[in-house]
Design a protein around this motif. Structure first.
Motif, PDB file in Angstrom:
ATOM      1  N   SER A  70       0.847  -1.089  -0.067  1.00  0.00           N
ATOM      2  CA  SER A  70      -0.100  -0.168   0.015  1.00  0.00           C
ATOM      3  C   SER A  70       0.934   1.277  -0.006  1.00  0.00           C
ATOM      4  N   ILE A  71       0.198   2.319  -0.332  1.00  0.00           N
ATOM      5  CA  ILE A  71       1.033   3.717  -0.067  1.00  0.00           C
ATOM      6  C   ILE A  71       0.839   4.288   1.155  1.00  0.00           C
ATOM      7  N   ASP A  72       2.124   4.415   1.826  1.00  0.00           N
ATOM      8  CA  ASP A  72       2.250   5.000   3.224  1.00  0.00           C
ATOM      9  C   ASP A  72       3.322   5.537   3.192  1.00  0.00           C
ATOM     10  N   VAL A  73       3.627   6.627   4.301  1.00  0.00           N
ATOM     11  CA  VAL A  73       5.018   7.103   4.390  1.00  0.00           C
ATOM     12  C   VAL A  73       5.880   5.933   5.144  1.00  0.00           C
ATOM     13  N   GLY A  74       7.162   5.804   4.703  1.00  0.00           N
ATOM     14  CA  GLY A  74       8.170   4.859   5.177  1.00  0.00           C
ATOM     15  C   GLY A  74       8.025   3.589   4.467  1.00  0.00           C
ATOM     16  N   LYS A  75       6.970   3.313   3.520  1.00  0.00           N
ATOM     17  CA  LYS A  75       6.861   2.038   2.791  1.00  0.00           C
ATOM     18  C   LYS A  75       7.704   2.129   1.620  1.00  0.00           C
ATOM     19  N   ASP A  76       8.116   0.692   1.019  1.00  0.00           N
ATOM     20  CA  ASP A  76       9.001   0.841  -0.150  1.00  0.00           C
ATOM     21  C   ASP A  76       7.751   0.960  -1.184  1.00  0.00           C
ATOM     22  N   ALA A  77       8.089   1.681  -2.198  1.00  0.00           N
ATOM     23  CA  ALA A  77       7.120   1.694  -3.610  1.00  0.00           C
ATOM     24  C   ALA A  77       7.702   2.250  -4.543  1.00  0.00           C
ATOM     25  N   ASP A  78       7.512   1.777  -5.541  1.00  0.00           N
ATOM     26  CA  ASP A  78       7.585   2.265  -7.191  1.00  0.00           C
ATOM     27  C   ASP A  78       6.199   2.518  -7.549  1.00  0.00           C
ATOM     28  N   LEU A  79       5.976   3.876  -7.766  1.00  0.00           N
ATOM     29  CA  LEU A  79       4.775   4.584  -8.392  1.00  0.00           C
ATOM     30  C   LEU A  79       4.750   5.094  -9.628  1.00  0.00           C
ATOM     31  N   VAL A  80       3.319   4.725 -10.313  1.00  0.00           N
ATOM     32  CA  VAL A  80       2.986   5.067 -11.478  1.00  0.00           C
ATOM     33  C   VAL A  80       1.837   5.988 -11.409  1.00  0.00           C
ATOM     34  N   GLY A 100      11.932   6.696  -5.209  1.00  0.00           N
ATOM     35  CA  GLY A 100      11.962   8.071  -4.951  1.00  0.00           C
ATOM     36  C   GLY A 100      12.201   9.021  -6.214  1.00  0.00           C
ATOM     37  N   ASP A 101      13.082   8.348  -7.115  1.00  0.00           N
ATOM     38  CA  ASP A 101      13.513   9.223  -8.270  1.00  0.00           C
ATOM     39  C   ASP A 101      12.506   8.931  -9.430  1.00  0.00           C
ATOM     40  N   VAL A 102      12.442   9.970 -10.323  1.00  0.00           N
ATOM     41  CA  VAL A 102      11.498   9.962 -11.353  1.00  0.00           C
ATOM     42  C   VAL A 102      12.195   9.440 -12.528  1.00  0.00           C
ATOM     43  N   TYR A 103      11.836   8.176 -13.181  1.00  0.00           N
ATOM     44  CA  TYR A 103      12.319   7.366 -14.101  1.00  0.00           C
ATOM     45  C   TYR A 103      11.545   7.704 -15.348  1.00  0.00           C
ATOM     46  N   PHE A 104      10.366   8.312 -15.443  1.00  0.00           N
ATOM     47  CA  PHE A 104       9.653   8.642 -16.617  1.00  0.00           C
ATOM     48  C   PHE A 104       8.767   9.614 -16.270  1.00  0.00           C
ATOM     49  N   ASP A 105       8.921  10.593 -17.169  1.00  0.00           N
ATOM     50  CA  ASP A 105       7.934  11.945 -17.110  1.00  0.00           C
ATOM     51  C   ASP A 105       7.441  12.277 -18.488  1.00  0.00           C
ATOM     52  N   ARG A 106       6.324  12.166 -18.776  1.00  0.00           N
ATOM     53  CA  ARG A 106       5.708  12.026 -20.131  1.00  0.00           C
ATOM     54  C   ARG A 106       5.643  13.655 -20.443  1.00  0.00           C
ATOM     55  N   SER A 107       5.927  14.749 -19.652  1.00  0.00           N
ATOM     56  CA  SER A 107       5.967  16.136 -19.869  1.00  0.00           C
ATOM     57  C   SER A 107       7.342  16.414 -20.254  1.00  0.00           C
ATOM     58  N   LEU A 108       8.341  15.652 -20.016  1.00  0.00           N
ATOM     59  CA  LEU A 108       9.928  15.867 -20.591  1.00  0.00           C
ATOM     60  C   LEU A 108      10.035  15.971 -22.111  1.00  0.00           C
ATOM     61  N   PRO A 109      11.168  16.581 -22.564  1.00  0.00           N
ATOM     62  CA  PRO A 109      11.320  16.373 -24.086  1.00  0.00           C
ATOM     63  C   PRO A 109      11.708  14.817 -24.347  1.00  0.00           C
ATOM     64  N   GLY A 110      11.643  14.500 -25.498  1.00  0.00           N
ATOM     65  CA  GLY A 110      12.150  13.230 -25.865  1.00  0.00           C
ATOM     66  C   GLY A 110      11.471  12.355 -25.442  1.00  0.00           C
ATOM     67  N   TYR A 111      12.078  11.153 -25.065  1.00  0.00           N
ATOM     68  CA  TYR A 111      11.226   9.932 -24.473  1.00  0.00           C
ATOM     69  C   TYR A 111      10.906  10.276 -22.912  1.00  0.00           C
ATOM     70  N   GLY A 112      11.213  11.361 -22.330  1.00  0.00           N
ATOM     71  CA  GLY A 112      10.914  11.461 -20.969  1.00  0.00           C
ATOM     72  C   GLY A 112      11.688  10.306 -19.806  1.00  0.00           C
ATOM     73  N   MET A 113      12.865   9.905 -20.208  1.00  0.00           N
ATOM     74  CA  MET A 113      13.529   9.119 -19.186  1.00  0.00           C
ATOM     75  C   MET A 113      14.718   9.705 -18.851  1.00  0.00           C
ATOM     76  N   PRO A 114      14.891  10.495 -18.001  1.00  0.00           N
ATOM     77  CA  PRO A 114      16.148  11.197 -17.478  1.00  0.00           C
ATOM     78  C   PRO A 114      17.149  10.383 -17.143  1.00  0.00           C
ATOM     79  N   HIS A 115      17.047   9.135 -16.688  1.00  0.00           N
ATOM     80  CA  HIS A 115      17.939   8.206 -15.789  1.00  0.00           C
ATOM     81  C   HIS A 115      18.740   7.394 -17.053  1.00  0.00           C
ATOM     82  N   PHE A 116      18.286   7.460 -18.135  1.00  0.00           N
ATOM     83  CA  PHE A 116      18.911   6.380 -19.343  1.00  0.00           C
ATOM     84  C   PHE A 116      19.302   7.484 -20.513  1.00  0.00           C
ATOM     85  N   PRO A 117      20.617   6.731 -20.899  1.00  0.00           N
ATOM     86  CA  PRO A 117      21.226   7.592 -21.980  1.00  0.00           C
ATOM     87  C   PRO A 117      20.342   7.796 -23.280  1.00  0.00           C
TER      88      PRO A 117
END
Length: 121
Positions: A70-80, A100-117
């Motif tokens: 479930s989504i709660d403070v202190g829990k491990d989670a990958d969220l979409v 906790g890091d943004v791996y995809f953001d549709r509003s970013l230019p290109g493919y929206g994946m800041p962590h990937f070359p």
């Protein structure tokens, strides 16, 4: 004729049993969860019951509900974050957070994946 699905749900609730959907698939997990969710709803579970059967209930059954399920403070989670209902074939992801890091953001230019070359091309 009695509504057997309703009777079973009432008895499970009365006994305070938790049901969970099993899966041994690791590939195409998102599609599998959508299919499993649909099967549960078609089998008589409410949308809320079906969602619990693929999230918090399995975590509780294996004893990790204090960390995940479930989504709660202190829990491990990958969220979409979706633009619509997440278990619909028409839902489109807008953002993906992993540890906790943004791996995809549709509003970013290109493919929206800041962590990937090449993800910003």
């Amino acid at each position: 004729m009695p509504d057997f699905k309703k009777i079973v749900r009432e008895r499970i609730t009365a006994l305070r049993l938790e049901a969970a959907a099993e899966s041994d698939l690791t590939e195409e997990l998102a599609q599998h969860l959508e299919d499993r969710y649909r099967e549960l709803c078609n089998g008589g579970a409410t949308e809320e019951e079906a969602l619990k059967m693929i999230t918090i209930n399995p975590a509780w059954i294996i004893g990790v509900d204090d960390r995940t399920g479930s989504i709660d403070v202190g829990k491990d989670a990958d969220l979409v974050i979706w633009d619509g209902y997440p278990l619909s074939s028409y839902g489109v992801p807008n953002k993906v957070f992993i540890d906790g890091d943004v791996y995809f953001d549709r509003s970013l230019p290109g493919y929206g994946m800041p962590h990937f070359p090449g993800g910003q091309q």
